[in-house]
Design a protein around this motif. Structure first.
Motif, mmCIF file in Angstrom:
data_model
loop_
_atom_site.group_PDB
_atom_site.id
_atom_site.type_symbol
_atom_site.label_atom_id
_atom_site.label_comp_id
_atom_site.label_asym_id
_atom_site.label_seq_id
_atom_site.Cartn_x
_atom_site.Cartn_y
_atom_site.Cartn_z
ATOM 1 N N SER A 84 46.973 -21.191 99.635
ATOM 2 C CA SER A 84 48.210 -21.433 100.366
ATOM 3 C C SER A 84 48.685 -22.854 100.102
ATOM 4 N N GLY A 85 49.934 -22.986 99.683
ATOM 5 C CA GLY A 85 50.472 -24.292 99.324
ATOM 6 C C GLY A 85 50.247 -24.659 97.876
ATOM 7 N N GLY A 86 49.459 -23.852 97.189
ATOM 8 C CA GLY A 86 49.198 -24.089 95.775
ATOM 9 C C GLY A 86 50.297 -23.510 94.902
ATOM 10 N N ARG A 87 50.186 -23.745 93.624
ATOM 11 C CA ARG A 87 51.229 -23.313 92.696
ATOM 12 C C ARG A 87 50.668 -22.507 91.520
ATOM 13 N N MET A 88 51.442 -21.505 91.124
ATOM 14 C CA MET A 88 51.153 -20.737 89.912
ATOM 15 C C MET A 88 52.214 -21.098 88.882
ATOM 16 N N ILE A 89 51.770 -21.496 87.713
ATOM 17 C CA ILE A 89 52.682 -21.864 86.628
ATOM 18 C C ILE A 89 52.597 -20.778 85.569
ATOM 19 N N TYR A 90 53.698 -20.112 85.322
ATOM 20 C CA TYR A 90 53.739 -19.058 84.311
ATOM 21 C C TYR A 90 54.452 -19.599 83.088
ATOM 22 N N ALA A 91 53.832 -19.452 81.917
ATOM 23 C CA ALA A 91 54.411 -19.995 80.688
ATOM 24 C C ALA A 91 54.162 -19.069 79.511
ATOM 25 N N THR A 92 55.074 -19.095 78.561
ATOM 26 C CA THR A 92 54.903 -18.384 77.286
ATOM 27 C C THR A 92 55.502 -19.249 76.176
ATOM 28 N N CYS A 93 55.145 -18.927 74.938
ATOM 29 C CA CYS A 93 55.830 -19.533 73.791
ATOM 30 C C CYS A 93 56.803 -18.503 73.214
ATOM 31 N N SER A 94 57.395 -17.730 74.122
ATOM 32 C CA SER A 94 58.409 -16.740 73.765
ATOM 33 C C SER A 94 59.773 -17.203 74.264
ATOM 34 N N LEU A 95 60.814 -16.706 73.626
ATOM 35 C CA LEU A 95 62.182 -17.012 74.042
ATOM 36 C C LEU A 95 62.894 -15.770 74.578
ATOM 37 N N LEU A 96 62.162 -14.667 74.713
ATOM 38 C CA LEU A 96 62.759 -13.398 75.140
ATOM 39 C C LEU A 96 62.773 -13.277 76.663
ATOM 40 N N PRO A 97 63.916 -12.961 77.266
ATOM 41 C CA PRO A 97 64.018 -12.847 78.725
ATOM 42 C C PRO A 97 63.038 -11.852 79.331
ATOM 43 N N GLU A 98 62.749 -10.738 78.636
ATOM 44 C CA GLU A 98 61.863 -9.725 79.215
ATOM 45 C C GLU A 98 60.436 -10.234 79.375
ATOM 46 N N ASN A 145 56.484 -9.392 95.656
ATOM 47 C CA ASN A 145 55.530 -10.304 96.305
ATOM 48 C C ASN A 145 56.285 -11.409 97.048
ATOM 49 N N ASP A 146 56.314 -11.289 98.377
ATOM 50 C CA ASP A 146 57.062 -12.264 99.173
ATOM 51 C C ASP A 146 56.215 -13.473 99.591
ATOM 52 N N LYS A 147 54.990 -13.558 99.072
ATOM 53 C CA LYS A 147 54.136 -14.698 99.405
ATOM 54 C C LYS A 147 54.421 -15.915 98.532
ATOM 55 N N PHE A 148 55.233 -15.722 97.489
ATOM 56 C CA PHE A 148 55.551 -16.816 96.575
ATOM 57 C C PHE A 148 57.048 -17.092 96.559
ATOM 58 N N THR A 149 57.395 -18.344 96.343
ATOM 59 C CA THR A 149 58.792 -18.738 96.174
ATOM 60 C C THR A 149 58.928 -19.554 94.897
ATOM 61 N N LEU A 150 60.076 -19.458 94.273
ATOM 62 C CA LEU A 150 60.341 -20.192 93.044
ATOM 63 C C LEU A 150 60.658 -21.653 93.360
ATOM 64 N N VAL A 151 59.973 -22.559 92.686
ATOM 65 C CA VAL A 151 60.285 -23.987 92.781
ATOM 66 C C VAL A 151 61.145 -24.333 91.570
ATOM 67 N N LYS A 152 62.282 -24.947 91.791
ATOM 68 C CA LYS A 152 63.176 -25.258 90.684
ATOM 69 C C LYS A 152 62.460 -26.082 89.617
ATOM 70 N N ALA A 153 62.661 -25.698 88.375
ATOM 71 C CA ALA A 153 62.010 -26.405 87.264
ATOM 72 C C ALA A 153 62.457 -27.859 87.206
ATOM 73 N N LYS A 154 63.708 -28.118 87.520
ATOM 74 C CA LYS A 154 64.191 -29.493 87.512
ATOM 75 C C LYS A 154 63.449 -30.342 88.533
#
Length: 448
Positions: free
Chosen positions: A373-387, A400-409
């Protein structure tokens, strides 16, 4: 090729190297092995025969055919020549290097370690290419951009009006970037050490711990003191940024869930100042074994390697809710790395992409359980495809309503002093055309 023939290959000069290039291209076509693996295998077998300039020539020639692959197929169809690797190699020499028929006949004379003599039908067809350029106005956008059919729709959706420019950048020569190991030195000291041995670099424009080679001359990287002492690692600037984007701090509990050979693991460990607890996970034992060697050379002591049997390994369940940061550097199509791996364009299809998208969703579903709780998951790829990127995150958040998006900026401003490099404030999107590095996607989700 016999050992005797291998040792004599370089002695035969340019013609022998051309023949070796064809052998490599045929091996890739026949076995599906990636370009880097094939090149490395040949270079090991021929290490006593090839000098540095010869390895460079072989790599450049093979890479040129792969970078021009779809356009070469278009030309071979136009001149009615069977699309073999031999035909593509010869056509590329004419279209890209302005070679003429007498030059090709001299190189292809059928002697030992040389390509077979040109056939009459080959000569007749190849003559039609003389004076032509690799691009032709009748080529479609996809052909001119060297874009495979399976990726075209996704890339056009991602880039819109800049599709042509972005794809052109993905067909250019990649930069040679290095990450400085801040556990042992500073970027300034590493740069000075390299320069003292004739290895010229300059600071990367975005990564505060990156150096970019500015001159192809000088010694081989592995022969420099900086490399031998574990001061630097080969790592594209974009990959460095993704590792730093995780925001790992001293004393944290962190997981690199798809660690592979440990490129981002090393960067995160240094970011954590070798403290806390960092776990490098992967399902491939050979990759984790390579990570062990790299961790030792870099002086990393806060990292544990965990071999997972599968995505839903029991270790994940046992470690539920224990980690401040969980980086998912997910397996992907690699569209962002086409500059380095042009062969990967032509070794995949729509089925491969669908399987990767399903695997990514599974990985997110499993790995998110590790976040506290309060931690962060960082999802990354070396892909440029939206899917593989935005759509994966949107689908996960819907379920999953336990997570919220933190703006990349926002995340960028927490971790970097340089200006945010992307137009989209929600997701970090890097590309060769816009940012001068490999293509990467990253986003941060915070657990409530």
């Amino acid at each position: 090729m016999s050992d005797k023939e291998q040792k004599s290959a370089y002695g035969l000069g340019r013609a022998a190297r051309l023949n070796l290039s064809l052998e490599m291209l045929n091996e890739m076509a026949n076995t599906g092995r990636p370009m880097d693996a094939v090149l490395s295998s040949y270079f090991r077998h021929l290490q006593d025969a090839l000098e540095r300039r010869d390895r460079r020539d072989l790599e450049n020639r093979v890479r040129s055919v792969l970078l021009h692959y779809r356009r070469l197929l278009w030309w071979l169809k136009k001149i009615k020549l069977e699309p073999t690797m031999r035909a593509m190699l010869l056509a590329d020499m004419i279209l890209s290097e302005n070679a003429d028929i007498p030059q090709l006949e001299k190189l292809c004379n059928g002697a030992r370690n040389r390509m077979d003599m040109l056939r009459k039908e080959e000569i007749a067809a190849l003559k039609r290419l003389l004076g032509k350029e690799i691009n032709h106005p009748d080529m479609s956008d996809a052909v001119q951009s060297e874009c495979p059919d399976w990726a075209q729709a996704g890339l056009k959706k991602a880039f819109g009006e800049t599709f042509t420019e972005e794809l052109a950048a993905l067909a250019t020569k990649s930069t040679s970037d290095y990450r400085v190991n801040t556990l042992h030195t500073t970027p300034e000291e590493a740069q000075q050490s390299l320069a003292s041995q004739g290895f010229k670099t300059e600071p990367c424009p975005m990564s505060p711990i990156g150096l970019r080679q500015s001159d192809a001359g000088g010694p081989i990287l592995s022969e420099t003191d900086a490399f031998r002492q574990g001061w630097i690692e080969v790592q594209d600037e974009g990959s460095q940024l993704v590792a730093l984007f995780a925001g790992a701090k001293k004393g944290m509990q962190v997981v690199d869930f798809c660690a592979g050979a440990g490129g981002k693991t090393l960067a995160i460990a240094a970011q954590m100042q070798n403290s806390g607890h960092l776990v490098a996970c992967d399902v491939h034992s050979k990759r984790l074994s390579r990570a062990k060697v790299r961790l030792k050379r870099a002086g990393i002591v806060n990292t544990q390697r965990v071999l997972l049997e599968n995505t839903y390994d029991k270790w994940v369940k046992k470690s539920r809710g224990k980690f401040d940061r969980v980086l998912i550097d997910a397996p992907c199509s690699g569209t962002g790395t086409w500059r380095r791996n042009p062969d990967s364009k032509w070794s995949k299809d729509e089925t491969d992409l669908s399987e990767l998208v399903a695997l990514q969703a599974d990985i997110i579903k499993s790995a998110n359980r590790l976040v506290k709780s309060g931690g962060r998951m960082i999802y990354a790829t070396c892909s440029l495809l939206p899917e593989e990127n935005e759509e994966q995150i949107e689908n996960f958040l819907k379920e999953n309503d336990k997570f919220t998006l933190v703006k990349a900026k926002t995340v960028w401003e927490e971790n970097f002093e340089t200006p945010y490099p992307c137009a989209n404030e929600d997701y970090l999107r890097l590309s060769p055309h816009t940012n001068g590095c490999d293509g990467f996607f990253a986003c941060v989700l915070e657990k409530k």
